[in-house]
Design a protein around this motif. Sequence first.
Motif, PDB file in Angstrom:
ATOM      1  N   ARG A   1     -21.520  42.158  68.394  1.00 53.61           N
ATOM      2  CA  ARG A   1     -21.547  41.800  69.729  1.00 53.61           C
ATOM      3  C   ARG A   1     -19.987  42.171  70.013  1.00 53.61           C
ATOM      4  NH1 ARG A   1     -25.711  38.301  71.513  1.00 53.61           N
ATOM      5  NH2 ARG A   1     -26.710  37.174  69.764  1.00 53.61           N
ATOM      6  N   GLY A   2     -19.799  42.781  71.405  1.00 57.14           N
ATOM      7  CA  GLY A   2     -18.444  43.156  71.828  1.00 57.14           C
ATOM      8  C   GLY A   2     -18.374  44.379  71.438  1.00 57.14           C
ATOM      9  N   THR A   3     -19.251  45.290  70.433  1.00 53.91           N
ATOM     10  CA  THR A   3     -18.969  46.640  70.094  1.00 53.91           C
ATOM     11  C   THR A   3     -20.257  47.448  70.871  1.00 53.91           C
ATOM     12  OG1 THR A   3     -20.356  46.820  68.363  1.00 53.91           O
ATOM     13  CG2 THR A   3     -18.047  45.519  67.999  1.00 53.91           C
ATOM     14  N   GLN A   4     -20.239  48.556  70.604  1.00 56.47           N
ATOM     15  CA  GLN A   4     -21.531  49.578  70.829  1.00 56.47           C
ATOM     16  C   GLN A   4     -22.429  49.574  69.686  1.00 56.47           C
ATOM     17  OE1 GLN A   4     -21.800  50.704  74.015  1.00 56.47           O
ATOM     18  NE2 GLN A   4     -19.699  49.813  74.506  1.00 56.47           N
ATOM     19  N   LYS A   5     -22.018  48.887  68.906  1.00 54.01           N
ATOM     20  CA  LYS A   5     -22.867  48.917  67.511  1.00 54.01           C
ATOM     21  C   LYS A   5     -23.774  47.241  67.597  1.00 54.01           C
ATOM     22  CE  LYS A   5     -21.226  53.014  65.410  1.00 54.01           C
ATOM     23  NZ  LYS A   5     -20.645  53.530  63.930  1.00 54.01           N
ATOM     24  N   GLN A   6     -24.282  46.776  68.426  1.00 58.07           N
ATOM     25  CA  GLN A   6     -24.626  45.419  68.488  1.00 58.07           C
ATOM     26  C   GLN A   6     -25.918  45.238  67.735  1.00 58.07           C
ATOM     27  OE1 GLN A   6     -24.672  47.337  71.250  1.00 58.07           O
ATOM     28  NE2 GLN A   6     -24.210  46.048  73.083  1.00 58.07           N
ATOM     29  N   PHE A   7     -25.990  44.442  66.500  1.00 54.39           N
ATOM     30  CA  PHE A   7     -27.090  44.292  65.424  1.00 54.39           C
ATOM     31  C   PHE A   7     -27.204  45.731  64.878  1.00 54.39           C
ATOM     32  CE2 PHE A   7     -27.750  40.801  68.039  1.00 54.39           C
ATOM     33  CZ  PHE A   7     -27.768  39.577  67.211  1.00 54.39           C
ATOM     34  N   GLN A   8     -26.265  46.497  64.435  1.00 51.86           N
ATOM     35  CA  GLN A   8     -26.391  47.617  63.908  1.00 51.86           C
ATOM     36  C   GLN A   8     -25.256  47.672  62.926  1.00 51.86           C
ATOM     37  OE1 GLN A   8     -27.454  50.929  66.659  1.00 51.86           O
ATOM     38  NE2 GLN A   8     -26.953  49.445  68.004  1.00 51.86           N
ATOM     39  N   CYS A   9     -24.335  46.553  62.672  1.00 52.36           N
ATOM     40  CA  CYS A   9     -23.359  46.374  61.950  1.00 52.36           C
ATOM     41  C   CYS A   9     -23.086  44.691  61.596  1.00 52.36           C
ATOM     42  CB  CYS A   9     -22.018  46.972  62.416  1.00 52.36           C
ATOM     43  SG  CYS A   9     -21.209  46.265  63.959  1.00 52.36           S
ATOM     44  N   TYR A  10     -22.377  44.846  60.467  1.00 52.10           N
ATOM     45  CA  TYR A  10     -21.844  43.397  60.230  1.00 52.10           C
ATOM     46  C   TYR A  10     -20.583  43.209  59.698  1.00 52.10           C
ATOM     47  CZ  TYR A  10     -23.375  43.789  55.383  1.00 52.10           C
ATOM     48  OH  TYR A  10     -23.451  44.209  54.154  1.00 52.10           O
ATOM     49  N   GLY A  11     -19.768  42.141  59.935  1.00 47.47           N
ATOM     50  CA  GLY A  11     -18.219  42.398  59.221  1.00 47.47           C
ATOM     51  C   GLY A  11     -17.612  41.038  59.477  1.00 47.47           C
ATOM     52  N   TYR A  12     -16.450  40.960  58.878  1.00 50.40           N
ATOM     53  CA  TYR A  12     -15.738  39.735  58.926  1.00 50.40           C
ATOM     54  C   TYR A  12     -14.119  39.882  58.723  1.00 50.40           C
ATOM     55  CZ  TYR A  12     -14.110  34.941  57.847  1.00 50.40           C
ATOM     56  OH  TYR A  12     -13.430  33.629  58.035  1.00 50.40           O
ATOM     57  N   PRO A  13     -13.124  39.424  59.204  1.00 49.07           N
ATOM     58  CA  PRO A  13     -11.699  39.853  58.821  1.00 49.07           C
ATOM     59  C   PRO A  13     -11.350  39.900  57.548  1.00 49.07           C
ATOM     60  CG  PRO A  13     -11.910  38.463  60.965  1.00 49.07           C
ATOM     61  CD  PRO A  13     -13.388  38.409  60.331  1.00 49.07           C
ATOM     62  N   ALA A  14     -11.751  38.923  56.863  1.00 43.82           N
ATOM     63  CA  ALA A  14     -11.375  38.727  55.312  1.00 43.82           C
ATOM     64  C   ALA A  14     -12.395  39.343  54.443  1.00 43.82           C
ATOM     65  CB  ALA A  14     -10.891  37.105  55.054  1.00 43.82           C
ATOM     66  N   PHE A  15     -13.206  40.232  54.853  1.00 42.03           N
ATOM     67  CA  PHE A  15     -14.278  40.788  54.078  1.00 42.03           C
ATOM     68  C   PHE A  15     -13.595  41.740  53.112  1.00 42.03           C
ATOM     69  CE2 PHE A  15     -18.753  42.108  53.315  1.00 42.03           C
ATOM     70  CZ  PHE A  15     -19.396  41.235  52.732  1.00 42.03           C
ATOM     71  N   PRO A  16     -13.822  41.791  51.724  1.00 49.39           N
ATOM     72  CA  PRO A  16     -13.126  42.715  50.835  1.00 49.39           C
ATOM     73  C   PRO A  16     -13.750  44.108  50.739  1.00 49.39           C
ATOM     74  CG  PRO A  16     -14.090  41.231  49.564  1.00 49.39           C
ATOM     75  CD  PRO A  16     -14.461  40.782  51.055  1.00 49.39           C
ATOM     76  N   SER A  17     -12.972  44.941  50.312  1.00 47.83           N
ATOM     77  CA  SER A  17     -13.474  46.267  49.662  1.00 47.83           C
ATOM     78  C   SER A  17     -14.629  46.973  50.518  1.00 47.83           C
ATOM     79  CB  SER A  17     -14.204  46.166  48.187  1.00 47.83           C
ATOM     80  OG  SER A  17     -13.207  45.491  47.453  1.00 47.83           O
TER      81      SER A  17
END
Length: 402
Positions: free
Chosen positions: A273-289
Amino acid sequence: MRPVYFLFAAICLPIFLFWPPKEAPAQTEVFDNQIKTGAEQMHHYLPFLKGKRLGLLVNHSSTIKETHLVDSLLALGLNVKKIFAPEHGFRGTADRGEKILDAKDPKTGLPIVSLYGKNRKAKAAELADLDLVIFDIQDVGVRFYTYSSSMTYMMEACARAKIPFLVLDRPNPLGHYIDGPILEKEQRSFVGLHPVPIVHGLTLAEYARMINEEFWLSDSLQCDLQYVACLNYRHDKYYELPIKPSPNLPNMRSIYLYPGLCLFEGTQFSVGRGTQKQFQCYGYPAFPSRQYSFKPVPMPGAKSPVQNQQLCWGEDLSLISLDSLQAQKQIPLQYFLKAYEEAPANLKQKFFSQKAFFDKLVGNSWLRTAIQKGENEKQIRARWAKELEEYKVLRQKYLLYP
């Protein structure tokens, strides 16, 4: 109530407007095999609307080709009294969970009654000047997608007001499979009202039949339910939605991924949400590698997205082929399980930051604890297998389509 028949029924196309029968009517191929929504088959329901004061529970998806249903009915001189609007509003632009105010439609001048503001249910006074309520909204076949909850509450309101409720049916883009845990009554909420799996495999007319005939409305009410079925639709037939059903489901890929990625909404992970790939990606600031990164920013339909202005690291799913997603025929649970498994210890501790909401989304509390205990996907799916098979038997009673 007896079936609704018209004088030309014997010589015209089969009429699909009636009190739900014991057995679904056979589909008839007419001229071509193109799918036609209930709304498109106006000759089946217009005679039933003449002389009636109409209320419409609709949104931006309620179209006949490029024309909105409201405009079509008004152009034919029918007496449309008011519009009822679900989550995201009549124009379908509001954020997830954003409260919608009552308003007036600037184009038609009709009053718009919000069913996603201070009230989720229509009041008796709002139905007092109506003879019929029409429901026509494109759903995606997922239990926590709230259009079916708005439909349920309107069915209940119509039952109390003793006025008919007409569903103009639309295909279910996820109607080709059934999967997920059955909602437990302790987790009942607006994101899950009925004991069905996450992906229920029903169109909303079929779902309405199930709700009505299983006495799932409050106080075991039953409404005077009418519907116009789709023509040439099958549950295994590919159907590409002509209009995005809500602001953050922009394409078919997002719809196929939605039942699995929406589970992240019970965490602090972004699902685009807030990108052009809503419900087509996932992520978190401290997610590694991770090689893929994105930064959610405010935009229409996501005024304050999760992880707003934060650089998130995660996985890009936007290049997965539609064919592979459609062929999967189960909730894409693997991404959520992978994210939890690969989260560092400090992130695991706060992974389920909104555990009450997560439990409501999935419909139970055991899935969260099973994930925390390290159960794999096969073990988790085995937990809901028996109930899912029982639901499939129940579902068969209410199908209108092969």
